[in-house]
Design an enzyme around this catalytic site. Structure first.
Site, PDB file in Angstrom:
ATOM      1  N   ILE A   1       0.808  -1.217   0.000  1.00  0.00           N
ATOM      2  CA  ILE A   1       0.000   0.000   0.000  1.00  0.00           C
ATOM      3  C   ILE A   1       0.846   1.273   0.000  1.00  0.00           C
ATOM      4  O   ILE A   1       0.371   2.336  -0.342  1.00  0.00           O
ATOM      5  CB  ILE A   1      -1.027   0.059   1.155  1.00  0.00           C
ATOM      6  CG1 ILE A   1      -0.353  -0.108   2.501  1.00  0.00           C
ATOM      7  CG2 ILE A   1      -2.142  -0.946   0.972  1.00  0.00           C
ATOM      8  CD1 ILE A   1      -1.277   0.223   3.650  1.00  0.00           C
TER       9      ILE A   1
ATOM     10  N   LYS B   1       5.053  -3.772   8.118  1.00  0.00           N
ATOM     11  CA  LYS B   1       5.982  -2.720   7.722  1.00  0.00           C
ATOM     12  C   LYS B   1       7.357  -3.348   7.580  1.00  0.00           C
ATOM     13  O   LYS B   1       7.913  -3.849   8.550  1.00  0.00           O
ATOM     14  CB  LYS B   1       5.974  -1.644   8.819  1.00  0.00           C
ATOM     15  CG  LYS B   1       6.681  -0.374   8.461  1.00  0.00           C
ATOM     16  CD  LYS B   1       6.268   0.716   9.432  1.00  0.00           C
ATOM     17  CE  LYS B   1       6.977   2.001   9.173  1.00  0.00           C
ATOM     18  NZ  LYS B   1       6.493   3.073  10.062  1.00  0.00           N
TER      19      LYS B   1
ATOM     20  N   ASP C   1       7.829  12.409  14.377  1.00  0.00           N
ATOM     21  CA  ASP C   1       7.426  12.641  12.986  1.00  0.00           C
ATOM     22  C   ASP C   1       5.927  12.928  12.918  1.00  0.00           C
ATOM     23  O   ASP C   1       5.196  12.296  12.161  1.00  0.00           O
ATOM     24  CB  ASP C   1       7.786  11.414  12.140  1.00  0.00           C
ATOM     25  CG  ASP C   1       7.630  11.666  10.639  1.00  0.00           C
ATOM     26  OD1 ASP C   1       7.559  12.848  10.225  1.00  0.00           O
ATOM     27  OD2 ASP C   1       7.577  10.675   9.883  1.00  0.00           O
TER      28      ASP C   1
END
Ligand SMILES: Nc1ncnc2c1ncn2[C@@H]1O[C@H](COP(=O)(O)OP(=O)(O)O)[C@@H](O)[C@H]1O
Ligand SMILES: [Mg+2]
Lengths: 302, 208
Positions: A30, A67, A190
């Site tokens: 994705i 991930k 982040d």
């Protein structure tokens, strides 16, 4: 002398992909980032039940997000392995630290430090960026199978508005979740509107129950600290992100409303006042002001 | 019993829950005895009958809690990094947050007073929908406990307070976690939070 069949077997074993990478081969990509590739997958299928007559239906397969911090050929392999290991363990620990403190983050599902893969609960929802209509980041990939599946940002916004989720309450909820994270002594590192998601909650028992929740994601750059300076920098990063993508909401009249980040800060301060130590909130605010000044000076010097 | 085909690991994982069992003590004696039997036909046959992970189901919060330990055991095996003798004992080791194998058996394994037993059997994958081998494994499970299987949906909420939340909180060091202390004890939210924390602890073990 080893038999031939054993030799063949050993060869097959040696060339076999590590299980987690073989799962990734079957998964749907994705997002392709510079550091990691992100996939939608399932760790466990819906099972076969024996005896099949059992009354309850088999549990469904649950989606997860994988991930993969793939090897970087531009780095020395030993250093690369070390960095990958650190990032994967760092992100997993941060997720668990947040879970313990009741900060809304995806549950941890799988860790393979050697292959650099982390598996987490799939959050069914939208990034805050999509909800605010800031457009795509550019590196998300279109859905493989669904033409209709990828909703247009406008549709998402309309749908949420229809449900009664307005921007201000969303932004304040974002602030409150960041506050909870900071009070758990986690610095995100982040904070952007792509790294937070909105998930609708199942049917409400009472009309006072919330309609949605904000889920924080992407803890790859997180650290542990309780210092006001680190918290202020975390907030400042998000303020800059808002300034460049979606600064203010428009009122029905077309006039500019309250800047988005102001709403985030409102939710943040309220939560820190409520749950934090005495004076904690004003220390962070003061720091944020200083960090902003430094930021301005830096941009003036160029 | 539920059978999960995991092609990427090349195995099928069979999970059975049996509750309430009445022969915990006798089963345990058998397990201990089997490990010292000679490597003759009889000894191997007895060990084959006992080729399962025997997990005290009071120490499980959900099937996902158990499956996560199975998965991490399989990942360790693929990495040639098993800390215990078999992938079945590794499942118990993966449930334990610490590094002591004996403790893992004591905390999560079948004990003399175990009332609900989860059996895990990891077998090479034959086909994704192999109901005949599933039948065979279920009948081997039933032979051990002389009982019909219960639904795995009961994990985490075993009848009569059968889930040992107190020990789970203690071993996984969850007693001061805000997410648990802020929920009304015994509420579905508290149970769900406990489950998430236990799953997270198992997955994090390699990275802790
Ligand atoms: N748990 C999750 N559930 C659903 N989607 C997710 C989840 N985590 C990440 N995503 C989606 O994948 C994108 C990339 O993930 P992220 O962790 O932010 O990786 P990166 O470091 O590449 O930015 C996110 O922006 C989000 O759209
Ligand atoms: Mg991201």
């Amino acid at each position: 002398m080893p038999s031939l069949s054993k030799d063949v077997k050993a060869q097959v074993e040696a060339t076999r992909l590590p299980p987690i990478l073989s799962l990734i081969e079957q998964s749907q990509l994705i997002k392709q980032g510079a550091e990691a590739k992100v996939y939608k997958s399932t760790l466990f299928p819906s099972p076969l039940c024996t005896p099949s007559s059992s009354s309850s239906p088999p549990p469904p397969a649950l989606p997860v997000l994988l991930k993969h911090r793939f090897p970087k050929t531009y780095r020395h392999s030993t250093l690369d392995a070390l960095l990958t290991r650190q990032r994967v363990t760092g992100e997993s620990r941060a997720l668990v630290r947040c879970l313990k403190a009741g900060v809304k983050v995806p549950g941890l599902r799988c860790v393979d430090v050697k292959q650099g893969v982390l598996g987490m609960e799939w959050i069914e929802g939208w990034s805050v960026r999509e909800v605010l209509g800031g457009g795509q980041e550019g590196d998300e990939l279109p859905d493989e199978d669904g033409e209709e599946e990828e909703e247009e940002p406008d549709d998402v916004q309309e749908m949420l508005k229809g449900l009664g989720v307005d921007h201000d309450s969303l932004l304040q909820a974002v602030g409150a979740e960041i506050a909870k994270m900071h009070l758990a002594e986690v610095i995100h590192g982040d904070l952007t509107t792509s790294n937070m998601m909105v998930r609708l909650l199942p049917t409400r028992a009472s009309p006072n129950d919330p309609l949605f929740e904000v889920v924080l994601i992407d803890f790859g750059l997180s650290s542990v600290s309780f210092l006001p300076e680190d918290r202020a920098v975390d907030l400042y990063v998000l303020e800059r992100a808002f300034a460049s993508t979606h600064p203010v909401s428009l009122l029905p009249s077309g006039e500019e409303g309250v800047p988005h980040f102001e709403q985030v800060l409102l939710g943040y301060k309220r939560a820190v006042e409520e749950k934090g130590k005495k004076g904690e909130c004003s220390r962070i605010e003061k720091r944020l002001e200083e960090v902003r000044m430094r930021g301005r000076k830096r941009s003036m010097v160029g | 019993m539920e059978s999960f085909a995991l092609p990427h690991h090349g195995v099928t994982v069979h999970l059975g829950l049996f509750s309430p069992i009445s022969n915990a003590s006798a089963l345990r004696t058998r397990l201990v005895a089997a490990s010292t039997l000679p490597a003759d036909d009889e000894g191997e046959a007895e060990r084959a009958k006992l080729d399962f992970a025997f997990v005290d189901a009071a120490m499980l919060t959900s099937r996902l809690h158990l499956l996560t330990a199975v998965q991490q055991a399989l990942l360790a095996q693929a990495d040639d990094a098993l800390k215990t003798k078999t992938v079945h004992s590794e499942v118990l080791f993966q449930l334990e947050p610490g590094t002591n194998i004996t403790e893992s058996l004591k905390h999560f394994g079948l004990g003399p007073t175990t009332k609900s037993l989860a059996l895990v059997h990891i077998a090479p994958l034959t086909s994704v929908d192999d109901s005949s081998s599933a039948e065979a494994i279920l009948s081997r499970m039933k032979d051990l406990v002389q009982l019909e299987p219960s639904s795995l949906d009961l994990l985490g909420q075993l009848p009569d307070g059968g889930t040992n939340e107190k020990s789970l909180r203690k071993y996984y060091k969850l007693n001061t976690d805000i997410v648990l202390t802020s929920q009304p004890a015994g509420s579905p939210q508290a149970r769900q939070a406990l489950d998430q924390l236990c799953i997270g602890a198992v997955a994090l073990k390699v990275a802790a």
